[in-house]
Design a protein around this motif. Structure first.
Motif, PDB file in Angstrom:
ATOM      1  N   CYS A  84       0.801  -1.234   0.000  1.00 56.52           N
ATOM      2  CA  CYS A  84       0.000   0.000   0.000  1.00 56.52           C
ATOM      3  C   CYS A  84       0.829   1.277   0.000  1.00 56.52           C
ATOM      4  O   CYS A  84       0.302   2.346  -0.347  1.00 56.52           O
ATOM      5  CB  CYS A  84      -0.933   0.028   1.212  1.00 56.52           C
ATOM      6  N   LEU A  85       2.098   1.201   0.391  1.00 50.89           N
ATOM      7  CA  LEU A  85       2.908   2.409   0.521  1.00 50.89           C
ATOM      8  C   LEU A  85       4.167   2.395  -0.344  1.00 50.89           C
ATOM      9  O   LEU A  85       4.889   3.381  -0.383  1.00 50.89           O
ATOM     10  CB  LEU A  85       3.300   2.625   1.988  1.00 50.89           C
ATOM     11  N   ASP A  86       4.425   1.289  -1.014  1.00 56.30           N
ATOM     12  CA  ASP A  86       5.582   1.208  -1.905  1.00 56.30           C
ATOM     13  C   ASP A  86       5.155   1.684  -3.297  1.00 56.30           C
ATOM     14  O   ASP A  86       4.280   1.091  -3.935  1.00 56.30           O
ATOM     15  CB  ASP A  86       6.104  -0.226  -1.964  1.00 56.30           C
ATOM     16  N   ARG A  87       5.776   2.742  -3.780  1.00 57.78           N
ATOM     17  CA  ARG A  87       5.387   3.348  -5.051  1.00 57.78           C
ATOM     18  C   ARG A  87       5.467   2.362  -6.213  1.00 57.78           C
ATOM     19  O   ARG A  87       4.571   2.304  -7.066  1.00 57.78           O
ATOM     20  CB  ARG A  87       6.276   4.564  -5.326  1.00 57.78           C
ATOM     21  N   GLN A  88       6.537   1.575  -6.258  1.00 51.12           N
ATOM     22  CA  GLN A  88       6.711   0.648  -7.364  1.00 51.12           C
ATOM     23  C   GLN A  88       5.655  -0.452  -7.352  1.00 51.12           C
ATOM     24  O   GLN A  88       5.152  -0.859  -8.406  1.00 51.12           O
ATOM     25  CB  GLN A  88       8.117   0.038  -7.321  1.00 51.12           C
ATOM     26  N   GLN A  89       5.283  -0.920  -6.171  1.00 46.31           N
ATOM     27  CA  GLN A  89       4.247  -1.946  -6.079  1.00 46.31           C
ATOM     28  C   GLN A  89       2.893  -1.392  -6.487  1.00 46.31           C
ATOM     29  O   GLN A  89       2.102  -2.057  -7.162  1.00 46.31           O
ATOM     30  CB  GLN A  89       4.191  -2.527  -4.660  1.00 46.31           C
ATOM     31  N   GLN A  90       2.609  -0.163  -6.097  1.00 43.38           N
ATOM     32  CA  GLN A  90       1.347   0.467  -6.475  1.00 43.38           C
ATOM     33  C   GLN A  90       1.265   0.655  -7.994  1.00 43.38           C
ATOM     34  O   GLN A  90       0.224   0.395  -8.606  1.00 43.38           O
ATOM     35  CB  GLN A  90       1.214   1.821  -5.770  1.00 43.38           C
ATOM     36  N   LEU A  91       2.356   1.081  -8.598  1.00 41.55           N
ATOM     37  CA  LEU A  91       2.364   1.272 -10.045  1.00 41.55           C
ATOM     38  C   LEU A  91       2.292  -0.060 -10.789  1.00 41.55           C
ATOM     39  O   LEU A  91       1.616  -0.168 -11.815  1.00 41.55           O
ATOM     40  CB  LEU A  91       3.625   2.037 -10.468  1.00 41.55           C
ATOM     41  N   ALA A  92       2.956  -1.072 -10.261  1.00 41.38           N
ATOM     42  CA  ALA A  92       2.915  -2.386 -10.906  1.00 41.38           C
ATOM     43  C   ALA A  92       1.493  -2.937 -10.919  1.00 41.38           C
ATOM     44  O   ALA A  92       1.030  -3.503 -11.918  1.00 41.38           O
ATOM     45  CB  ALA A  92       3.851  -3.351 -10.181  1.00 41.38           C
ATOM     46  N   ALA A  93       0.763  -2.744  -9.814  1.00 37.21           N
ATOM     47  CA  ALA A  93      -0.624  -3.215  -9.744  1.00 37.21           C
ATOM     48  C   ALA A  93      -1.511  -2.444 -10.715  1.00 37.21           C
ATOM     49  O   ALA A  93      -2.419  -3.009 -11.338  1.00 37.21           O
ATOM     50  CB  ALA A  93      -1.142  -3.065  -8.315  1.00 37.21           C
ATOM     51  N   PHE A  94      -1.237  -1.145 -10.872  1.00 38.16           N
ATOM     52  CA  PHE A  94      -2.013  -0.312 -11.794  1.00 38.16           C
ATOM     53  C   PHE A  94      -1.767  -0.746 -13.232  1.00 38.16           C
ATOM     54  O   PHE A  94      -2.705  -0.890 -14.034  1.00 38.16           O
ATOM     55  CB  PHE A  94      -1.618   1.147 -11.584  1.00 38.16           C
ATOM     56  N   LYS A  95      -0.520  -0.977 -13.571  1.00 41.23           N
ATOM     57  CA  LYS A  95      -0.177  -1.319 -14.949  1.00 41.23           C
ATOM     58  C   LYS A  95      -0.652  -2.716 -15.349  1.00 41.23           C
ATOM     59  O   LYS A  95      -1.009  -2.948 -16.503  1.00 41.23           O
ATOM     60  CB  LYS A  95       1.339  -1.202 -15.147  1.00 41.23           C
ATOM     61  N   SER A  96      -0.677  -3.628 -14.388  1.00 42.34           N
ATOM     62  CA  SER A  96      -1.034  -5.009 -14.732  1.00 42.34           C
ATOM     63  C   SER A  96      -2.513  -5.323 -14.538  1.00 42.34           C
ATOM     64  O   SER A  96      -3.087  -6.114 -15.288  1.00 42.34           O
ATOM     65  CB  SER A  96      -0.200  -5.988 -13.896  1.00 42.34           C
ATOM     66  N   GLN A  97      -3.151  -4.688 -13.534  1.00 44.51           N
ATOM     67  CA  GLN A  97      -4.525  -5.054 -13.199  1.00 44.51           C
ATOM     68  C   GLN A  97      -5.486  -3.863 -13.158  1.00 44.51           C
ATOM     69  O   GLN A  97      -6.609  -4.004 -12.686  1.00 44.51           O
ATOM     70  CB  GLN A  97      -4.544  -5.756 -11.822  1.00 44.51           C
ATOM     71  N   ASP A  98      -5.042  -2.692 -13.634  1.00 40.72           N
ATOM     72  CA  ASP A  98      -5.877  -1.490 -13.624  1.00 40.72           C
ATOM     73  C   ASP A  98      -6.340  -1.128 -12.217  1.00 40.72           C
ATOM     74  O   ASP A  98      -7.437  -0.573 -12.037  1.00 40.72           O
ATOM     75  CB  ASP A  98      -7.087  -1.655 -14.544  1.00 40.72           C
TER      76      ASP A  98
END
Length: 424
Positions: free
Chosen positions: A326-340
């Motif tokens: 929830c607070l790691d920028r790269q993890q948040q972006l990865a979830a957005f790019k892969s699963q909208d």
């Protein structure tokens, strides 16, 4: 004696110890396991994050238990009520947060050792507030959000000679445009008149109030907000502008594929669903527009929680894993790019990914629009009876739409029933 080695007799202790060291080498560091209970597509987000997590904690395995969304929340309800089979990390869709929050079965993350308040400014404000119950406890951390948008079929609008502005200027102009669309193309304005109600009851909610109840559990159904929602939904039905199909049904998805639905109000994630599996053949024919009449509303959202009765020895690690997602920028972006999964983390919203055109939306840079919408959304307080209230209100709306029940009577009946359940 170690007969299995072909040796008989007693061995000196030192020799025996050395032999055992060869046969049974020293154990590696004890591996711990965190269990994460999730639903699609959050389960995929969690699994995709595991390589980065293992770099931090090679001695901690993550076990993902995934069920369909309804089955998942039913299982979590049972687990919380019995304190059996509780996961270390519990994924919750926003509509369930209120129900679980009022029951006292979730950890209050505002208290030590969690101290979630120190991260509050890092998330979209309304998402943090959605996880805060009436007593001030913060029961979950926001992972992703669903800023509302109006998805529009440009080919249908062009054939009808209707502009996007006519659809978005006001709710009245939205309905009037639907009349022209139906006359010129035969396409329906929207899937179900209930969709009008769903969005309109989410507009004009006072700060601190919920959709159906205020902060003191007073019922809000018999109010101007609901009356207008019912009136416009009835108007849509009487003008035969809705296809009378429910979301996620086969007829609903076929309506997108065949071009019989001109618009869809939903969360920003809907564009990804249309592109990936609902109607990929319609790529380039859709555009994203603001909701009519300058409305801002949230559709969905995902939160991560820790059950109060979850294994105590794993809670510190569970909180670290929640912060990782929830607070790691790269993890948040990865979830957005892969699963909208639209990021709840503000730091993830300044990425160049938001400036990229979406091929499905004809090259529109729609993520900027959704980001702006997210910044304007006000928190809607959640209540443990929200699901029941939605069922009651939908039942009364169906009576208005299908049986021509008087709206004032329908809302009064809903109000009366909910008042009996409000404090249970």
């Amino acid at each position: 004696m170690l007969d299995g080695l072909g040796v008989r007799g007693l061995w000196p202790v030192a020799v025996l110890g050395a032999l055992l060291a060869v046969v049974q080498p020293p154990c590696a560091a004890q591996t711990r396991t965190l269990t994460v209970a999730a639903f699609p597509a959050v389960d995929q987000i969690v699994r995709a994050a595991l390589p980065a997590w293992r770099q931090r904690h090679p001695d901690v395995d993550i076990k993902v238990v995934s069920r369909q969304i309804t089955d998942h929340h039913t299982a979590m309800t049972t687990a919380l009520s019995t304190s059996f089979y509780l996961p270390d990390v519990m994924v919750l869709e926003v509509s369930y947060v209120g129900r679980f929050a009022q029951g006292g079965g979730l950890e209050d993350l505002s208290k030590p050792p969690y101290a979630i308040a120190q991260h509050r400014a890092q998330w979209v404000p309304y998402a943090y507030d959605q996880a805060t119950n009436r007593a001030g406890a913060v029961v979950a951390a926001p992972m992703d959000i669903g800023p509302g948008t109006l998805l529009v079929r440009t080919d249908i609008l062009a054939k009808a000679g209707v502009s996007e502005r006519e659809l978005t200027q006001s709710w009245d102009s939205y309905v009037a445009a639907g009349v022209r669309i139906k006359a010129a193309t035969g396409a329906f304005l929207l899937a179900h008149a209930r969709d009008m109600k769903d969005i309109l009851i989410r507009t004009g909610v006072a700060p601190g109030e919920g959709l159906y109840f205020d902060r003191d559990s007073r019922v809000l159904v018999n109010s101007p907000r609901f009356r207008r929602a019912f009136e416009l939904a009835r108007q849509v039905r009487r003008l035969k502008l809705d296809a009378k199909v429910n979301a996620w049904s086969n007829d609903w998805s076929e309506g997108f594929k065949r071009g019989s639905l001109a618009t869809q109000m939903s969360g920003a994630w809907m564009a990804g669903h249309l592109n990936n599996w609902l109607a990929p053949g319609t790529r380039g024919l859709w555009r994203a527009a603001p909701l009519p009449e300058g409305a801002y509303a949230a559709f969905g959202g995902t939160f991560l929680a820790i059950a109060r009765s979850a294994p105590a020895q794993n809670k510190a690690l569970a909180w670290e894993f929640i912060r990782f997602l929830c607070l790691d920028r790269q993890q948040q972006l990865a979830a957005f790019k892969s699963q909208d999964a639209f990021p709840a983390l503000l730091a993830a919203q300044d990425d160049a990914f938001f400036d990229q055109p979406l091929a499905f939306l004809g090259g529109q840079v729609a993520r900027r629009q959704w980001r702006d919408a997210a910044a304007h959304i006000s928190a809607v307080s959640v209540h443990k009876q929200d699901d029941f209230a939605e069922e009651v209100v939908n039942t009364e709306l169906d009576k208005v739409l299908d049986q021509d029940k008087d709206i004032a009577t329908a809302l009064a009946d809903a109000q009366r029933l909910l008042e009996r359940r409000a404090h249970r």
